[in-house]
Motif scaffolding. Structure first.
Motif, mmCIF file in Angstrom:
data_model
loop_
_atom_site.group_PDB
_atom_site.id
_atom_site.type_symbol
_atom_site.label_atom_id
_atom_site.label_comp_id
_atom_site.label_asym_id
_atom_site.label_seq_id
_atom_site.Cartn_x
_atom_site.Cartn_y
_atom_site.Cartn_z
ATOM 1 N N GLU A 142 73.145 62.065 75.700
ATOM 2 C CA GLU A 142 74.149 62.521 76.657
ATOM 3 C C GLU A 142 74.714 63.879 76.269
ATOM 4 O O GLU A 142 74.976 64.725 77.130
ATOM 5 C CB GLU A 142 75.264 61.483 76.783
ATOM 6 C CG GLU A 142 74.812 60.230 77.525
ATOM 7 C CD GLU A 142 75.954 59.272 77.815
ATOM 8 O OE1 GLU A 142 77.046 59.462 77.236
ATOM 9 O OE2 GLU A 142 75.740 58.334 78.608
ATOM 10 N N GLN A 145 72.139 66.346 77.287
ATOM 11 C CA GLN A 145 72.117 66.534 78.738
ATOM 12 C C GLN A 145 73.254 67.447 79.190
ATOM 13 O O GLN A 145 73.101 68.223 80.124
ATOM 14 C CB GLN A 145 72.205 65.182 79.439
ATOM 15 C CG GLN A 145 70.943 64.340 79.301
ATOM 16 C CD GLN A 145 71.081 62.956 79.903
ATOM 17 O OE1 GLN A 145 72.161 62.353 79.848
ATOM 18 N NE2 GLN A 145 70.004 62.440 80.479
ATOM 19 N N SER A 146 74.366 67.366 78.499
ATOM 20 C CA SER A 146 75.519 68.202 78.861
ATOM 21 C C SER A 146 75.253 69.676 78.582
ATOM 22 O O SER A 146 75.702 70.545 79.339
ATOM 23 C CB SER A 146 76.766 67.752 78.090
ATOM 24 O OG SER A 146 77.136 66.440 78.454
ATOM 25 N N GLY A 148 72.178 71.027 78.315
ATOM 26 C CA GLY A 148 70.904 71.459 78.893
ATOM 27 C C GLY A 148 69.693 71.343 78.000
ATOM 28 O O GLY A 148 68.582 71.653 78.425
ATOM 29 N N ARG A 151 66.637 66.737 79.204
ATOM 30 C CA ARG A 151 66.474 66.630 80.652
ATOM 31 C C ARG A 151 67.492 65.678 81.279
ATOM 32 O O ARG A 151 67.824 64.654 80.706
ATOM 33 C CB ARG A 151 65.044 66.188 80.982
ATOM 34 C CG ARG A 151 64.588 64.996 80.208
ATOM 35 C CD ARG A 151 63.105 64.754 80.296
ATOM 36 N NE ARG A 151 62.725 64.271 81.611
ATOM 37 C CZ ARG A 151 61.524 63.774 81.891
ATOM 38 N NH1 ARG A 151 60.597 63.716 80.941
ATOM 39 N NH2 ARG A 151 61.246 63.366 83.101
ATOM 40 N N ARG A 152 67.938 66.066 82.463
ATOM 41 C CA ARG A 152 68.970 65.295 83.139
ATOM 42 C C ARG A 152 68.403 64.325 84.176
ATOM 43 O O ARG A 152 69.165 63.611 84.814
ATOM 44 C CB ARG A 152 69.956 66.243 83.829
ATOM 45 C CG ARG A 152 70.726 67.150 82.876
ATOM 46 C CD ARG A 152 71.814 67.909 83.629
ATOM 47 N NE ARG A 152 72.630 68.723 82.740
ATOM 48 C CZ ARG A 152 72.442 70.025 82.526
ATOM 49 N NH1 ARG A 152 71.436 70.642 83.146
ATOM 50 N NH2 ARG A 152 73.222 70.700 81.722
ATOM 51 N N ASP A 153 67.090 64.314 84.339
ATOM 52 C CA ASP A 153 66.501 63.458 85.371
ATOM 53 C C ASP A 153 66.167 62.061 84.843
ATOM 54 O O ASP A 153 65.461 61.298 85.499
ATOM 55 C CB ASP A 153 65.243 64.111 85.945
ATOM 56 C CG ASP A 153 64.149 64.314 84.903
ATOM 57 O OD1 ASP A 153 64.498 64.418 83.702
ATOM 58 O OD2 ASP A 153 62.965 64.368 85.274
ATOM 59 N N ARG A 155 67.958 58.504 82.854
ATOM 60 C CA ARG A 155 69.197 57.845 82.443
ATOM 61 C C ARG A 155 69.262 57.804 80.922
ATOM 62 O O ARG A 155 68.285 57.475 80.254
ATOM 63 C CB ARG A 155 69.253 56.432 83.016
ATOM 64 C CG ARG A 155 69.661 56.370 84.466
ATOM 65 C CD ARG A 155 69.586 54.961 85.012
ATOM 66 N NE ARG A 155 70.107 53.947 84.086
ATOM 67 C CZ ARG A 155 70.106 52.639 84.357
ATOM 68 N NH1 ARG A 155 69.602 52.197 85.507
ATOM 69 N NH2 ARG A 155 70.595 51.777 83.485
ATOM 70 N N SER A 156 70.418 58.130 80.387
ATOM 71 C CA SER A 156 70.561 58.190 78.934
ATOM 72 C C SER A 156 70.327 56.832 78.277
ATOM 73 O O SER A 156 69.730 56.757 77.191
ATOM 74 C CB SER A 156 71.957 58.702 78.570
ATOM 75 O OG SER A 156 72.965 57.856 79.109
ATOM 76 N N SER A 210 64.145 69.230 77.491
ATOM 77 C CA SER A 210 64.061 69.938 78.763
ATOM 78 C C SER A 210 63.158 71.157 78.685
ATOM 79 O O SER A 210 62.880 71.793 79.684
ATOM 80 C CB SER A 210 65.467 70.364 79.216
ATOM 81 O OG SER A 210 66.069 71.212 78.253
#
Length: 215
Positions: A142, A145-146, A148, A151-153, A155-156, A210
């Protein structure tokens, strides 16, 4: 009037309990769950078998506590890494590397913690341990993801579960009692463990990064 134990009695009871747990842990480290019997624990702790049952009603309860105590130490180590100032991917790489290297230092104990068939109570403790590790990995994901890096696509929680399942599965073969384990201090063994840890960690990072450049 209810009987109250004196400090000396409480200290003796606590000491006995710790001796039992230490003896049980040593036996699991040597031969796994199947080889660790209550009678052997009692003998190693220097007490009668019946005395062990005063502190732990069953063998399963005793060894579930052994697993919980050892596992909590691993969770604590990973939690410290998760709180470091490194980037998320660096923390993820360090967490996986640390777990692999620490497991390979005591392969029989780690195999018991991760994969060896066991009683229901022990397995339930093992699932709680695995969930706690997944939670630490989720926190790292997480954070990544914050900023970058990760990847944000995805679920953590799903990513954490997959990563933890992956590096634990990757350790089953190397940890298996069927494999002849060289002495942990052997230079070649240390190099092989370092390489194994790095490769597993790179795969974990690559699965969520990412961008293609991973530690």
């Amino acid at each position: 009037m209810a009987y109250r134990q004196t400090p000396s009695v409480e200290a003796r009871l606590q000491d006995n309990r710790l001796r039992i747990l230490a003896a049980a842990r040593a036996l699991v480290k040597e031969g796994g769950w199947m080889e660790a019997q209550v009678a052997s624990v009692a003998a190693s702790a220097g007490m009668a078998t019946g005395s062990v049952y005063r502190y732990f009603p069953s063998k399963a309860e005793l060894f579930a506590e052994v697993l919980s105590a050892v596992s909590q130490r691993e969770v604590d180590v990973l939690s410290e890494i998760a709180l470091s100032d490194d980037s998320a991917l660096e923390r993820l790489h360090s967490a996986v590397t640390s777990f692999v290297c620490r497991a390979m230092r005591s392969p029989r104990l780690a195999y018991a913690l991760i994969a060896e068939p066991c009683d229901k109570e022990i397995d339930e403790a093992r699932l709680r341990y695995r969930a706690a590790i997944s939670e630490v990995i989720r926190s790292i994901i997480e954070a990544g993801q914050s900023d970058g890096q990760i990847r944000r696509d995805v679920r953590s929680d799903v990513a954490a579960t997959v990563i933890v399942g992956g590096f634990m599965e990757g350790l089953i073969g190397p940890l298996s009692p069927l494999n002849r384990q060289p002495h942990p201090a052997a230079e070649n063994h240390q190099q092989e463990v370092a390489m194994l840890a790095h490769q597993i960690a790179r795969l974990a990072c690559a699965s969520v990064a990412s961008h293609p450049d991973v530690p």
